[in-house]
Enzyme design. Structure first.
Site, mmCIF file in Angstrom:
data_model
loop_
_atom_site.group_PDB
_atom_site.id
_atom_site.type_symbol
_atom_site.label_atom_id
_atom_site.label_comp_id
_atom_site.label_asym_id
_atom_site.label_seq_id
_atom_site.Cartn_x
_atom_site.Cartn_y
_atom_site.Cartn_z
ATOM 1 N N GLY A 28 0.832 -1.199 0.000
ATOM 2 C CA GLY A 28 0.000 0.000 0.000
ATOM 3 C C GLY A 28 0.861 1.240 0.000
ATOM 4 O O GLY A 28 2.081 1.180 0.220
ATOM 5 N N ASP A 152 -5.534 7.043 12.893
ATOM 6 C CA ASP A 152 -5.949 6.552 11.574
ATOM 7 C C ASP A 152 -6.711 5.236 11.701
ATOM 8 O O ASP A 152 -6.518 4.323 10.907
ATOM 9 C CB ASP A 152 -4.722 6.379 10.679
ATOM 10 C CG ASP A 152 -5.098 6.322 9.205
ATOM 11 O OD1 ASP A 152 -6.191 6.811 8.842
ATOM 12 O OD2 ASP A 152 -4.311 5.773 8.412
#
Length: 436
Positions: A28, A152
């Site tokens: 990612g 997050d």
């Protein structure tokens, strides 16, 4: 003259980093860098996660600032030792790049798990999400005690390892220390995050974090609450919030107990001081679910609204001084067919106890005497709405549901009625009508 941004290219598969780590694939990437799956040749090719720390748009002049921030992140990860947090293994710099090495978690994110559920027409249940919260809140309590805010939290950053039952909180690459007590005498745990590290996923991060860069333990609890309602509803946060009032409307898309809904709503409060301040507070309230009665919302005390669909069955009540008929004798007219159906009692020899004392009032009203959670007006509203979907049988379904579930809450009552509607979309529409 300002320096132009230095953007490093993606590291190709097969590249050996630091004479030790073999890059396998890109996992990612985001505003702070990339994440790779790699093999550690000095640990029998054990898989690990290699995180390249390279904020986009950083020029040569900002490299030293990046290096300092990188060291802070490494220090954060180094002090975390928890079975539900990936282990920090190493950090190093090479070829103008900064790297962190962490334990590889072999499992699926909760985003992937939710997609699998939805393919089967399911989401996570209330009991599952409660258990999931009870398993994750101690992890947040642990990092907050270490003066760290994750910032997050989302279904993408929580994983369920293969063969394990406890979720794992991942991706602390954007973690933020709450305060450096050696440099500040401010005891307030909220801190300002500079523009360079202003992060957080829109929809999951609270407004003060996205707009101002302010974060606190309650910010993580907010994001965890959003993740919880996403697992319950199967919908993106953008579909769960009113676009005009910015109020959460997640209860339109799922059925949960009032007590659990109150907990989630407090986690999702827009103002930080109105939220839970610690994970312990949330856990304490979760333990109380089912142990005390939650008073019903005032929305159930309003008179029934008129449905606007042209094909909606209309209940006709004779305009006389006599009491209204029982549900079994109700006449329904469907405007779409202009047909009238008269329902007679199924038996002329009903027990005397069934008729004495009850013939002067609607049966549904009498049923509510033992059910303090639902008033007669709301029951009548439910019956009218249900009749649109299943026809005259709605009155019998309502009566039987109340008889078999005397202590049912309004939300549970609607859930039970919705199960009588064959089409899933129609059942959802029925629920939204009643709670809009």
């Amino acid at each position: 003259m300002s320096q132009s941004p230095v953007i490093k290219s993606e590291i190709p598969s097969g590249t050996i980093i630091d004479n030790r780590y073999i890059i396998q694939q890109l996992l990612g990437q985001g505003g702070l860098g990339r994440t790779y799956l790699a093999f550690d040749t000095r640990r029998f090719n054990e898989p690990c996660v290699l995180k390249e720390f390279a904020p986009i748009g950083t020029g040569e002049g900002g490299l030293e600032k990046c290096r300092n921030l990188f060291k802070r992140e490494a220090k954060i990860l180094h002090q975390l030792e928890h079975p539900q947090i990936p282990r920090f293994l190493a950090c190093f710099e090479g070829d103008g790049r900064l790297f962190l090495v962490q334990e590889f978690v072999n499992g699926k994110t909760y985003s992937a798990l939710l997609r699998e559920r939805q393919k089967q027409g399911q989401n996570f249940s209330e009991d599952e999400v409660i258990r999931w919260l009870k398993n994750l809140l101690p992890v947040l309590e642990y990092i907050h005690q270490h003066h760290i805010i994750h910032r997050d939290i989302s279904p993408d950053n929580i994983m369920l390892p293969e063969g394990k039952s406890l979720p794992v909180l991942i991706d602390f690459g954007v973690g933020k220390q709450i305060a450096d007590l050696n440099e500040s005498n401010n005891s307030n745990q909220a801190t300002f995050v500079g523009k360079m590290s202003l992060v957080g996923k829109v929809g999951y991060a609270p407004r003060e974090q996205i707009s101002l860069g302010l974060c606190s333990p309650s910010s993580d609890l907010y994001a965890l609450g959003v993740t919880g309602v996403v697992l319950l509803t199967g919908r993106d946060p953008s579909f769960l919030m009113d676009q005009y009032s910015l109020e959460w409307k997640w209860r339109f898309y799922t059925y949960v107990s009032d007590g659990f809904a109150e907990i989630l709503n407090k986690m999702l409060a827009d103002t930080p001081r109105q939220r839970y301040q610690t994970s312990r507070e949330v856990l304490a309230d979760l333990e109380l679910i089912g142990q005390h009665h939650i008073s019903p919302s005032t929305m159930f005390d309003v008179p029934p609204t008129v449905l606007t669909r042209e094909s909606e069955p209309t209940m006709i009540v004779p305009q006389t001084d006599q009491p209204p008929p029982s549900p079994a004798e109700t006449t329904l007219i469907s405007p779409s067919t202009q047909q009238t159906v008269q329902h007679q009692p199924t038996s002329q020899n009903q027990p005397t106890s069934r008729t004495q004392g009850n013939t002067s009032r609607n049966q549904n009203t009498s049923r509510t005497q033992g059910n303090t959670s639902i008033n007669a007006a709301f029951i009548q509203r439910c019956q009218k709405a249900l009749a649109y979907y299943i026809g005259p049988m709605a009155s019998f379904v309502v009566e039987d549901t109340l008889a078999e579930n005397e202590q049912v809450t309004p939300y549970q009552f609607v859930e039970l009625l919705a199960r009588e509607i064959p089409e899933a979309e129609a059942a959802l529409e029925f629920t939204r009508r009643l709670f809009s």
